[in-house]
Design a protein around this motif. Structure first.
Motif, PDB file in Angstrom:
ATOM      1  N   GLU A   1       4.107 -20.634  -1.829  1.00  0.00           N
ATOM      2  CA  GLU A   1       3.605 -21.479  -2.919  1.00  0.00           C
ATOM      3  C   GLU A   1       2.256 -20.921  -3.378  1.00  0.00           C
ATOM      4  N   GLU A   2       2.082 -20.821  -4.677  1.00  0.00           N
ATOM      5  CA  GLU A   2       0.834 -20.311  -5.252  1.00  0.00           C
ATOM      6  C   GLU A   2      -0.378 -21.035  -4.650  1.00  0.00           C
ATOM      7  N   ARG A   3      -0.230 -22.353  -4.509  1.00  0.00           N
ATOM      8  CA  ARG A   3      -1.389 -23.134  -4.032  1.00  0.00           C
ATOM      9  C   ARG A   3      -1.699 -22.870  -2.557  1.00  0.00           C
ATOM     10  N   ASP A   4      -0.733 -22.315  -1.835  1.00  0.00           N
ATOM     11  CA  ASP A   4      -0.967 -22.037  -0.415  1.00  0.00           C
ATOM     12  C   ASP A   4      -1.632 -20.674  -0.188  1.00  0.00           C
ATOM     13  N   LEU A   5      -1.669 -19.863  -1.261  1.00  0.00           N
ATOM     14  CA  LEU A   5      -2.170 -18.494  -1.099  1.00  0.00           C
ATOM     15  C   LEU A   5      -3.686 -18.450  -1.263  1.00  0.00           C
ATOM     16  N   GLU A   6      -4.340 -18.001  -0.192  1.00  0.00           N
ATOM     17  CA  GLU A   6      -5.792 -17.899  -0.210  1.00  0.00           C
ATOM     18  C   GLU A   6      -6.172 -16.453  -0.494  1.00  0.00           C
ATOM     19  N   GLY A   7      -7.223 -16.221  -1.292  1.00  0.00           N
ATOM     20  CA  GLY A   7      -7.650 -14.851  -1.592  1.00  0.00           C
ATOM     21  C   GLY A   7      -8.010 -14.740  -3.058  1.00  0.00           C
ATOM     22  N   GLU A   8      -8.707 -13.662  -3.390  1.00  0.00           N
ATOM     23  CA  GLU A   8      -9.161 -13.436  -4.752  1.00  0.00           C
ATOM     24  C   GLU A   8      -7.953 -13.132  -5.637  1.00  0.00           C
ATOM     25  N   LYS A   9      -7.665 -14.013  -6.612  1.00  0.00           N
ATOM     26  CA  LYS A   9      -6.430 -13.870  -7.392  1.00  0.00           C
ATOM     27  C   LYS A   9      -6.372 -12.542  -8.160  1.00  0.00           C
ATOM     28  N   ILE A  10      -7.505 -12.173  -8.756  1.00  0.00           N
ATOM     29  CA  ILE A  10      -7.505 -10.943  -9.567  1.00  0.00           C
ATOM     30  C   ILE A  10      -7.230  -9.735  -8.672  1.00  0.00           C
ATOM     31  N   LEU A  11      -7.897  -9.734  -7.512  1.00  0.00           N
ATOM     32  CA  LEU A  11      -7.701  -8.602  -6.600  1.00  0.00           C
ATOM     33  C   LEU A  11      -6.263  -8.570  -6.098  1.00  0.00           C
ATOM     34  N   LEU A  12      -5.732  -9.735  -5.776  1.00  0.00           N
ATOM     35  CA  LEU A  12      -4.346  -9.798  -5.304  1.00  0.00           C
ATOM     36  C   LEU A  12      -3.399  -9.224  -6.361  1.00  0.00           C
TER      37      LEU A  12
ATOM     38  N   GLY B   1     -14.617   3.581   2.624  1.00  0.00           N
ATOM     39  CA  GLY B   1     -14.852   4.693   1.689  1.00  0.00           C
ATOM     40  C   GLY B   1     -13.577   5.043   0.944  1.00  0.00           C
ATOM     41  N   PHE B   2     -12.482   5.073   1.695  1.00  0.00           N
ATOM     42  CA  PHE B   2     -11.204   5.421   1.073  1.00  0.00           C
ATOM     43  C   PHE B   2     -10.768   4.341   0.085  1.00  0.00           C
ATOM     44  N   LEU B   3     -10.899   3.063   0.499  1.00  0.00           N
ATOM     45  CA  LEU B   3     -10.470   1.970  -0.386  1.00  0.00           C
ATOM     46  C   LEU B   3     -11.267   1.995  -1.686  1.00  0.00           C
ATOM     47  N   ASP B   4     -12.577   2.333  -1.556  1.00  0.00           N
ATOM     48  CA  ASP B   4     -13.409   2.393  -2.759  1.00  0.00           C
ATOM     49  C   ASP B   4     -12.924   3.468  -3.711  1.00  0.00           C
ATOM     50  N   SER B   5     -12.306   4.521  -3.146  1.00  0.00           N
ATOM     51  CA  SER B   5     -11.915   5.647  -3.996  1.00  0.00           C
ATOM     52  C   SER B   5     -10.544   5.444  -4.644  1.00  0.00           C
ATOM     53  N   VAL B   6      -9.846   4.380  -4.244  1.00  0.00           N
ATOM     54  CA  VAL B   6      -8.496   4.185  -4.779  1.00  0.00           C
ATOM     55  C   VAL B   6      -8.574   3.736  -6.238  1.00  0.00           C
ATOM     56  N   ASP B   7      -7.842   4.436  -7.070  1.00  0.00           N
ATOM     57  CA  ASP B   7      -7.826   4.109  -8.487  1.00  0.00           C
ATOM     58  C   ASP B   7      -6.830   2.983  -8.717  1.00  0.00           C
ATOM     59  N   LEU B   8      -7.355   1.817  -9.061  1.00  0.00           N
ATOM     60  CA  LEU B   8      -6.467   0.663  -9.221  1.00  0.00           C
ATOM     61  C   LEU B   8      -5.814   0.639 -10.593  1.00  0.00           C
ATOM     62  N   GLY B   9      -6.304   1.515 -11.500  1.00  0.00           N
ATOM     63  CA  GLY B   9      -5.701   1.588 -12.836  1.00  0.00           C
ATOM     64  C   GLY B   9      -4.262   2.058 -12.712  1.00  0.00           C
ATOM     65  N   GLY B  10      -4.113   3.189 -12.048  1.00  0.00           N
ATOM     66  CA  GLY B  10      -2.791   3.741 -11.714  1.00  0.00           C
ATOM     67  C   GLY B  10      -1.909   4.007 -12.910  1.00  0.00           C
ATOM     68  N   SER B  11      -0.938   4.881 -12.738  1.00  0.00           N
ATOM     69  CA  SER B  11      -0.012   5.118 -13.835  1.00  0.00           C
ATOM     70  C   SER B  11       1.113   4.087 -13.767  1.00  0.00           C
ATOM     71  N   LEU B  12       1.763   3.906 -14.879  1.00  0.00           N
ATOM     72  CA  LEU B  12       2.783   2.876 -14.967  1.00  0.00           C
ATOM     73  C   LEU B  12       4.094   3.439 -14.440  1.00  0.00           C
ATOM     74  N   ASP B  13       4.285   3.352 -13.143  1.00  0.00           N
ATOM     75  CA  ASP B  13       5.531   3.904 -12.619  1.00  0.00           C
ATOM     76  C   ASP B  13       6.625   2.843 -12.661  1.00  0.00           C
TER      77      ASP B  13
END
Length: 778
Positions: free
Chosen positions: A346-357, A435-447
DNA sequence: TTAGGGTTTG
């Protein structure tokens, strides 16, 4: 004498002093004696701020205590340091450090010295030809954290694991062979089970309880080293067992050879002296050859179905699922190569930053934790770094619609150390992961995969949108040119009828290719003699030669490496010698260290290559070390075995590496190592034959590619199932199996024709150049 | 007290 300022913290147990200089005792120091080739060693008990004399010369004063003569009425002396050395020392020296002064002058102190201090002082400067060495002690580090604790250290005795007796309370050291991270017991406490081994070859399983989770040992992986104080020994089922007793305390250390020796503990006061530093180092060295410690923990990209694995990750979301399970959404910056199961909540049960998720939706793994792990899981903070032990990568059930997906379960119970550990932010692996997580490009290509998830989330409005996108993808060529865009296409028939050499741009379809088994396309190429050869396969072939045959193996502790020898436990009693190359007299972090190994198996070398920067298989000869025969790799680095060309190499002695070791920051690049060792390195290359068609005629062209075409390094593919799968997927896109000619995608390629002539025949060959697989295909 | 190492079966 050269000026040397060496800082050794947690490094060697002995000062790397030139053999020509000799030690002088405090009570032997006399005016008028030449101390050019003598040294004095003491512990810094007092230091004064750096000053400038009237003439501008920098000046620094410390008081050294002679620890070997503490009972003598005079046991300390003033040391006056001048010039640049004063500045360097003021920056480097700390209270508690061991300080060695070589090539000093002795002069009478102009003023009355304090009682217990020598009436003379030492004068030290670059101009006088002095050299100084500093060794930071571990107790100094402790005392920086806990001022005043170092001077009142009680002496502890430690019992080896084969000497334990029922009903005693002992102190002991051990290497962690197995552990269960702290979990909530069915009683009132947290529980952690730890199995230790030590060089006595005995084993001890300890059951540790505490109401405070932080007072249990902070063990993060097998191979960590622990020191337990006041653990009670009991007999249980005919075996000795350790159990917490009143006053139990523990220190935990990383077990990696050469890594910083920093204790993990919740104790406010603890002791740690030089001797114990030595114990940790000995245990590390012992464990390195006697314990099977797996390499770096798996990433999501390495996950294999049906297996259990440990995952180091960051928590991005969590949710209640039902009474017996709880969901953790985690990521480690890599993508699982298989479709993964998303647990519906359930959406309401999910804890965490919505945008990041949302941003991480294609990189997060849903881990369903059960039963006893729920309580700990619920209490986890979003954003924290975790190591989840023994996650089950379970193949999704076949009757499911997308039967091939993988589910991640942390089953109930604590078998095999199953559980959740919280890693502190300063843990080196967390620092690396961040360090690695910071370098991950979240834009990504549309696969394609992200497209379908977008669709599920309503970003694509209807099925038609997706279909049109798919069609567009199919019209685009699956390979593209990296250059020569202005050239016009030439049809294959024209090329076949033209003399070589020439260059062409073509548009064609890939009808078939060889070899079909893609791993067979990887070869070794010598760019000097242009020879191609097969990659030697698996086993220890070629490494037999490295066996340590003679007992009088030159066991050199030379100026540039430290050597350690072990004997294997099997009946063969195989000798293994590892030589750790130092840098500026210091052992470096393993990830920066080159090691050389005698007598190791290929498997052992792979393991070491995961931990150390480079591994060079060697053998000992009379005047030092030399490379093995070039049938064996001359270097292992990461996942790659580097080979040299037998025909074009002129191997030089291993000591040629000294020039690289002396560099300010040795990069240990394989190409540089090869060069100084006189090796002509062989390069991994993909060699394939493509049969291309365009309606005018078939043309066989060769692909000769190091990494540009597939965007996969040929050197790494043999060690990576993931890369092999990726290459297979690429080939399936370029030449989809079972598809009619009309439905094959177009390739745009740049090719060259060239002549090969010998006495009997003349042939024209074609080779692909400056072409790469299109970005949306990779 | 608890657990006492050796994968759930969701």
């Amino acid at each position: 004498m050269p000026v040397v300022l060496v800082k050794i913290v947690n490094g060697l147990s002995e000062m790397p002093l030139p053999s020509i200089i000799q030690k002088e005792e405090l009570n032997n120091l006399q005016e008028g004696v030449d101390y050019t080739n003598k040294y004095f060693q003491g512990v810094v008990v007092l230091s004064y701020p750096l000053m400038k004399l009237e003439d501008g010369t920098k000046f620094f004063k410390v008081v050294l205590q002679d620890m070997s003569n503490l009972s003598s009425p005079i046991n300390s002396i003033n040391v006056l340091i001048y010039g640049k050395m004063a500045e360097d020392c003021s920056r480097t020296l700390h209270h508690g450090d061991t300080f060695v002064v070589a090539g000093f002058k002795l002069a009478k102190s102009p003023t009355l010295t304090e009682s217990g201090r020598h009436p003379c002082h030492l004068e030290v400067s670059e101009d006088a030809g002095s050299a100084v060495y500093v060794r930071g002690t571990f107790s100094r580090i402790c005392s920086m954290i806990l001022p005043g604790t170092e001077s009142v250290a009680p002496k502890y005795a430690y019992t080896s694991l084969n000497q334990l007796k029922d009903g005693t309370i002992v102190n002991l050291y051990g290497v962690v062979k197995f552990f269960k991270p702290p979990y909530v017991s069915k009683g009132t406490d947290y529980c952690s089970v730890v199995t230790l081994v030590d060089p006595s070859n005995a084993k001890l399983t300890c059951t540790l309880f505490s109401g405070n989770v932080h007072s249990l040992p902070k063990i993060y992986k097998v191979g960590d080293i622990v020191r337990f104080h006041r653990i009670k020994i009991r007999e249980y089922n005919g075996q000795m067992q350790g159990i917490t007793s009143g006053g139990f305390a523990s220190l935990t250390f990383d077990g990696t050879v050469g890594s910083p020796i920093i204790p993990r503990t919740s104790s406010k006061v603890y002791t740690f002296m030089e001797e114990e530093l030595k114990t940790i180092k000995e245990l590390r060295a012992w464990a390195a050859s006697n314990l099977s410690i797996s390499g770096p923990p798996a990433k999501l990209s390495d996950v294999q179905p049906m297996l259990f694995f440990d995952l180091t990750c960051q928590l991005v979301g969590k949710a209640r699922v039902d009474g017996s399970s709880f969901l953790l959404k985690v990521w480690d910056g890599t993508k699982c190569p298989y479709p993964t199961w998303k647990v519906p909540v359930e959406e309401r049960d999910l804890e965490g930053e919505k945008i990041l998720l949302h941003q991480l939706r294609n990189l997060t793994a849903d881990i369903l934790v059960y039963d006893n792990h729920m309580q700990l899981a619920k209490s986890l903070k979003i954003g924290s770094f975790l190591r989840i032990y023994s996650i089950h990568a379970k193949q999704g059930s076949a009757d499911n619609e997308d039967g091939s997906h993988i589910e991640f379960h942390l089953h109930g119970g604590t078998c095999y150390g199953r559980g959740i550990g919280i890693l502190p932010e300063n843990n080196p692996e967390v620092v690396e992961l961040k360090g690695f997580l910071d370098s991950v490009d979240l834009g990504g290509s549309l696969d394609m995969e992200s497209m379908s998830s977008l669709e599920a989330e309503g970003t694509f409005n209807n099925v038609t949108d997706i279909e049109s996108h798919l069609q567009r993808c199919q019209q685009l060529p699956v390979t593209v040119l990296t250059d020569h865009q202005d050239l016009k296409n030439t049809d294959l028939k024209t090329i076949l009828n033209s003399p070589a050499p020439q260059q062409y741009r073509i548009r064609a379809k890939l009808r078939t290719y060889k070899p079909q088994k893609l791993y067979q396309s990887v070869k070794l190429h010598c760019s000097k003699c242009n020879s191609l050869q097969e990659v030697p396969i698996g086993n220890d072939l070629g490494l037999q030669d490295s066996a340590v045959t003679a007992l009088n193996t030159v066991f050199h502790n030379t100026s540039w490496y430290d050597s350690v020898m072990w004997t294997s436990e099997d009946q063969k009693e195989r000798k293994i010698v590892i030589h750790f190359v130092r840098h500026n007299e210091l052992l470096q972090h393993p990830k920066d260290t080159l090691i050389m190994i005698e007598g190791g198996t290929l498997k052992e070398m792979w393991k070491l290559a995961k931990r150390f920067k480079c591994v060079i298989p060697v053998r000992s000869v009379e005047d030092g070390l030399q490379l093995l025969d070039l049938s064996a790799p001359f270097l292992l680095q990461g996942n790659v075995k580097y080979y040299g060309c037998k025909q074009c190499s002129t191997p030089k002695p291993i000591k040629s590496l000294i020039s690289l070791a002396a560099e300010q920051r040795p990069s240990w690049e394989p190409s540089e190592i090869a060069q100084v060792l006189g090796i002509e390195p062989l390069q991994y290359v993909f060699v394939m034959r493509f049969t291309l068609v365009d309606g005018t005629g078939p043309l066989n062209v060769y692909l000769f590619d190091y990494e540009k075409f597939f965007q996969i390094p040929a050197s790494e593919i043999l060690a990576s199932n993931y890369l092999q799968q990726k290459m297979q997927m690429t080939m399936n896109t370029l030449c989809p199996p079972g598809r009619k000619l009309d439905d094959l995608p177009w390739l745009e390629c740049f090719i060259k024709s060239y002549n090969i002539k010998d006495e009997t025949k003349h042939q024209v060959y074609y080779q692909i150049f400056d072409t790469t697989v299109a970005e949306d295909v990779v």
